[in-house]
Motif scaffolding. Structure first.
Motif, PDB file in Angstrom:
ATOM      1  N   SER A 240      32.128 -37.165 -33.786  1.00  0.00           N
ATOM      2  CA  SER A 240      30.986 -36.249 -33.741  1.00  0.00           C
ATOM      3  C   SER A 240      29.679 -36.980 -34.009  1.00  0.00           C
ATOM      4  CB  SER A 240      31.163 -35.122 -34.759  1.00  0.00           C
ATOM      5  OG  SER A 240      32.285 -34.339 -34.445  1.00  0.00           O
ATOM      6  N   SER A 241      29.683 -37.869 -35.000  1.00  0.00           N
ATOM      7  CA  SER A 241      28.456 -38.601 -35.329  1.00  0.00           C
ATOM      8  C   SER A 241      28.038 -39.533 -34.203  1.00  0.00           C
ATOM      9  CB  SER A 241      28.647 -39.405 -36.622  1.00  0.00           C
ATOM     10  OG  SER A 241      29.730 -40.314 -36.483  1.00  0.00           O
ATOM     11  N   ILE A 242      29.044 -40.066 -33.467  1.00  0.00           N
ATOM     12  CA  ILE A 242      28.736 -40.953 -32.334  1.00  0.00           C
ATOM     13  C   ILE A 242      28.119 -40.148 -31.194  1.00  0.00           C
ATOM     14  CG2 ILE A 242      29.720 -42.490 -30.590  1.00  0.00           C
ATOM     15  CD1 ILE A 242      31.874 -43.247 -32.633  1.00  0.00           C
ATOM     16  N   PHE A 243      28.741 -39.028 -30.840  1.00  0.00           N
ATOM     17  CA  PHE A 243      28.212 -38.200 -29.759  1.00  0.00           C
ATOM     18  C   PHE A 243      26.862 -37.580 -30.125  1.00  0.00           C
ATOM     19  CE2 PHE A 243      32.769 -37.706 -28.254  1.00  0.00           C
ATOM     20  CZ  PHE A 243      32.567 -38.431 -27.091  1.00  0.00           C
ATOM     21  N   ALA A 244      26.643 -37.331 -31.435  1.00  0.00           N
ATOM     22  CA  ALA A 244      25.383 -36.716 -31.873  1.00  0.00           C
ATOM     23  C   ALA A 244      24.176 -37.621 -31.617  1.00  0.00           C
ATOM     24  CB  ALA A 244      25.467 -36.363 -33.360  1.00  0.00           C
ATOM     25  N   ARG A 245      24.425 -38.921 -31.420  1.00  0.00           N
ATOM     26  CA  ARG A 245      23.315 -39.827 -31.097  1.00  0.00           C
ATOM     27  C   ARG A 245      22.721 -39.510 -29.732  1.00  0.00           C
ATOM     28  NH1 ARG A 245      26.797 -45.260 -31.931  1.00  0.00           N
ATOM     29  NH2 ARG A 245      27.576 -44.900 -34.050  1.00  0.00           N
ATOM     30  N   GLU A 246      23.539 -38.932 -28.866  1.00  0.00           N
ATOM     31  CA  GLU A 246      23.136 -38.722 -27.474  1.00  0.00           C
ATOM     32  C   GLU A 246      22.975 -37.244 -27.112  1.00  0.00           C
ATOM     33  OE1 GLU A 246      22.019 -40.601 -23.946  1.00  0.00           O
ATOM     34  OE2 GLU A 246      22.934 -41.683 -25.622  1.00  0.00           O
ATOM     35  N   PHE A 247      23.706 -36.356 -27.805  1.00  0.00           N
ATOM     36  CA  PHE A 247      23.729 -34.950 -27.415  1.00  0.00           C
ATOM     37  C   PHE A 247      23.441 -34.024 -28.596  1.00  0.00           C
ATOM     38  CE2 PHE A 247      27.010 -37.173 -24.870  1.00  0.00           C
ATOM     39  CZ  PHE A 247      26.469 -37.001 -23.600  1.00  0.00           C
ATOM     40  N   VAL A 248      22.958 -32.830 -28.258  1.00  0.00           N
ATOM     41  CA  VAL A 248      22.928 -31.729 -29.208  1.00  0.00           C
ATOM     42  C   VAL A 248      24.280 -31.034 -29.081  1.00  0.00           C
ATOM     43  CG1 VAL A 248      21.854 -29.534 -29.814  1.00  0.00           C
ATOM     44  CG2 VAL A 248      20.444 -31.422 -28.963  1.00  0.00           C
ATOM     45  N   LEU A 249      25.103 -31.132 -30.115  1.00  0.00           N
ATOM     46  CA  LEU A 249      26.479 -30.640 -30.039  1.00  0.00           C
ATOM     47  C   LEU A 249      26.528 -29.146 -30.365  1.00  0.00           C
ATOM     48  CD1 LEU A 249      28.281 -33.662 -31.748  1.00  0.00           C
ATOM     49  CD2 LEU A 249      28.019 -33.193 -29.303  1.00  0.00           C
ATOM     50  N   SER A 250      26.132 -28.355 -29.399  1.00  0.00           N
ATOM     51  CA  SER A 250      26.091 -26.899 -29.557  1.00  0.00           C
ATOM     52  C   SER A 250      27.206 -26.243 -28.750  1.00  0.00           C
ATOM     53  CB  SER A 250      24.735 -26.369 -29.081  1.00  0.00           C
ATOM     54  OG  SER A 250      24.761 -24.971 -28.943  1.00  0.00           O
ATOM     55  N   TRP A 251      27.667 -25.090 -29.243  1.00  0.00           N
ATOM     56  CA  TRP A 251      28.702 -24.337 -28.522  1.00  0.00           C
ATOM     57  C   TRP A 251      28.212 -23.908 -27.138  1.00  0.00           C
ATOM     58  CZ3 TRP A 251      27.650 -19.509 -26.693  1.00  0.00           C
ATOM     59  CH2 TRP A 251      26.540 -18.851 -27.239  1.00  0.00           C
ATOM     60  N   VAL A 252      26.897 -23.839 -26.972  1.00  0.00           N
ATOM     61  CA  VAL A 252      26.324 -23.447 -25.676  1.00  0.00           C
ATOM     62  C   VAL A 252      26.785 -24.391 -24.565  1.00  0.00           C
ATOM     63  CG1 VAL A 252      24.153 -23.133 -24.399  1.00  0.00           C
ATOM     64  CG2 VAL A 252      24.311 -22.431 -26.798  1.00  0.00           C
ATOM     65  N   ALA A 253      27.046 -25.644 -24.933  1.00  0.00           N
ATOM     66  CA  ALA A 253      27.478 -26.635 -23.941  1.00  0.00           C
ATOM     67  C   ALA A 253      28.843 -26.291 -23.328  1.00  0.00           C
ATOM     68  CB  ALA A 253      27.528 -28.032 -24.573  1.00  0.00           C
ATOM     69  N   LEU A 254      29.578 -25.382 -23.954  1.00  0.00           N
ATOM     70  CA  LEU A 254      30.886 -24.973 -23.426  1.00  0.00           C
ATOM     71  C   LEU A 254      30.775 -23.985 -22.266  1.00  0.00           C
ATOM     72  CD1 LEU A 254      32.796 -24.370 -26.795  1.00  0.00           C
ATOM     73  CD2 LEU A 254      33.025 -26.342 -25.284  1.00  0.00           C
TER      74      LEU A 254
END
Length: 427
Positions: A208-222
């Motif tokens: 999660s911390s790795i992906f958070a560098r590039e993306f906003v990890l929101s449920w909306v992305a689903l």
């Protein structure tokens, strides 16, 4: 001519040359054969073009798939799915989860290669930190990748089978679910039991911390994934479902992930490119350009079918297969043909088309023919060590070629069909 063609395919595999060269050389060989049979160059070109026309809808769909996979990456859809799913992973059940996660991603994206290059890489990376046997992980990744390649509504192979047989892809998927249920459950049990017995240790890496560098990890992305799943359940046409998913993903990319509007043309054509190197290794890819190679393979392979049909090049083989079908039944004959076709073709697309060309006369029901192809040519292709179907997927995932032996779902599916056929014969 067939021997020369097979020799060219094997040479490309042995010397690590693109299979497209062998397919191009094959087209020249079959043109020469047709000329020897008395056809004009114009007639032969018409035959090749008629073959390509049979897959024109698939070629159009490839463009949508390229844009869809790029936007799912950019919108964070794949990354959010991975981050949510990884919370369920424990070392003792890692093999089972690797299989299920690759099944999920391949079903959503419809591509075995794309799944292996994303979720497969992630699973291989996690396995290395936990000391899990790479052969077993490779098998779980390969089996999971081809689970969706077989039955996803956006799978190129499922679309190809649907087009060749003139059947509805949703009817085919319904039939595929029936024959896959037992092999899928048994595969899950095998991966679970082997994982528990192997006593894997180590920690699950924090992604999660790795992906958070590039993306906003929101449920909306689903939402793009949810959209295509819901539309598929309601049997909306595949191209419409993909177009809707693209439209849902666009505002998420622009508003949530803050992708500049000026970057969209490059993203849709060239695919997603992450700025962070660790993220890039896991999710880069997609775009229309990613579908060019597979489009060329499908186009060249489909051009053969028109030439084969008019020149009668395969007539002798079809008679042998017809006699075999009379003795052992249509599915068993199709499976034997598919195995040989994939060993010769060295790629899944040509293997499917050859099998259909040779076996379509032994099965009158189009839906039954489609199911036979899905349960033979589609799943056998990745089990051929020199075929790009399995070799590229395992290589992309960073797994050893010996992972083929642990792709249990791909073995169990045809074995289960053979069991069903044998039981029906006894009745």
């Amino acid at each position: 001519m067939l021997s020369l063609f097979c020799g060219g395919l094997l040479a490309c595999i042995l010397f690590d040359i693109s299979i497209l060269y062998a397919l191009g050389a094959g087209l020249i060989l079959f043109f020469l054969y047709g000329k020897w049979k008395g056809f004009s160059w114009k007639e032969l070109a018409g035959m090749a073009l008629s073959g390509v026309k049979t897959v024109k809808n698939i070629l159009m769909t490839f463009v949508l798939i390229g844009m869809l996979t790029a936007l799912w990456r950019d919108a964070g859809t794949i990354s959010v799915i991975v981050c949510y799913a990884i919370q369920l992973i424990r070392p003792s059940i890692f093999l089972l989860m690797a299989f299920l996660l690759n099944c999920l991603i391949s079903f959503l994206t419809g591509t075995a290669f794309g799944t292996a290059a994303t979720m497969g890489v992630i699973c291989s990376t996690m396995a290395a930190t936990m000391g899990v046997n790479p052969v077993l992980v490779g098998g779980a990744v390969l089996a999971g990748a081809y689970f969706g390649d077989r039955c996803s509504p956006v799978s190129t192979s499922a679309l190809l089978v649907s087009e060749l047989t003139g059947t509805s892809i949703f009817c085919n998927i319904r039939n595929m679910v029936r024959t896959a249920a037992v092999p899928f459950v048994v595969s899950c049990m095998l991966y679970l039991v082997v994982g528990l017995l192997s006593g894997n240790g180590g920690e699950v890496p924090e992604l999660s911390s790795i992906f958070a560098r590039e993306f906003v990890l929101s449920w909306v992305a689903l939402l793009p994934a949810i959209a295509i799943l819901l539309l598929s359940l309601f049997r909306v046409k595949v191209k419409i479902a993909m177009a809707v998913s693209i439209l849902v993903a666009l505002p998420i990319s622009l508003l949530v992930q803050q992708t500049p509007v000026s970057d969209l043309p490059r993203l849709l054509v060239m695919g997603f490119q992450a700025a962070d190197s660790e993220v890039a290794a896991m999710v880069n890819g997609g775009g229309i350009i990613s579908m060019v190679r597979v489009s060329a393979i499908v186009s060249l392979s489909s051009s053969y079918s028109g030439i084969f049909k008019k020149t009668g090049l395969l007539d002798g083989a079809k008679k042998v297969i017809g006699s075999l079908a009379d003795r052992v039944g249509p599915y068993t004959a199709t499976l034997c043909t598919a195995t040989l076709a994939n060993m010769i073709a060295c790629n899944q697309t040509l293997g499917i088309m050859l099998t259909h060309q040779l076996c379509r006369d032994i099965q009158d029901d189009p839906e039954a023919m489609a199911l036979n192809l899905e349960d033979s040519a589609v799943v056998v292709a990745p089990l051929v060590p020199w075929s790009i179907a399995g070799a590229v997927s395992l290589s992309a995932a960073g797994a050893p070629m010996t992972g083929i032996v642990a792709a249990w779902y791909l073995y169990l599916l045809p074995l289960w069909r053979l069991t069903i056929c044998a039981a029906k014969k006894r009745k």
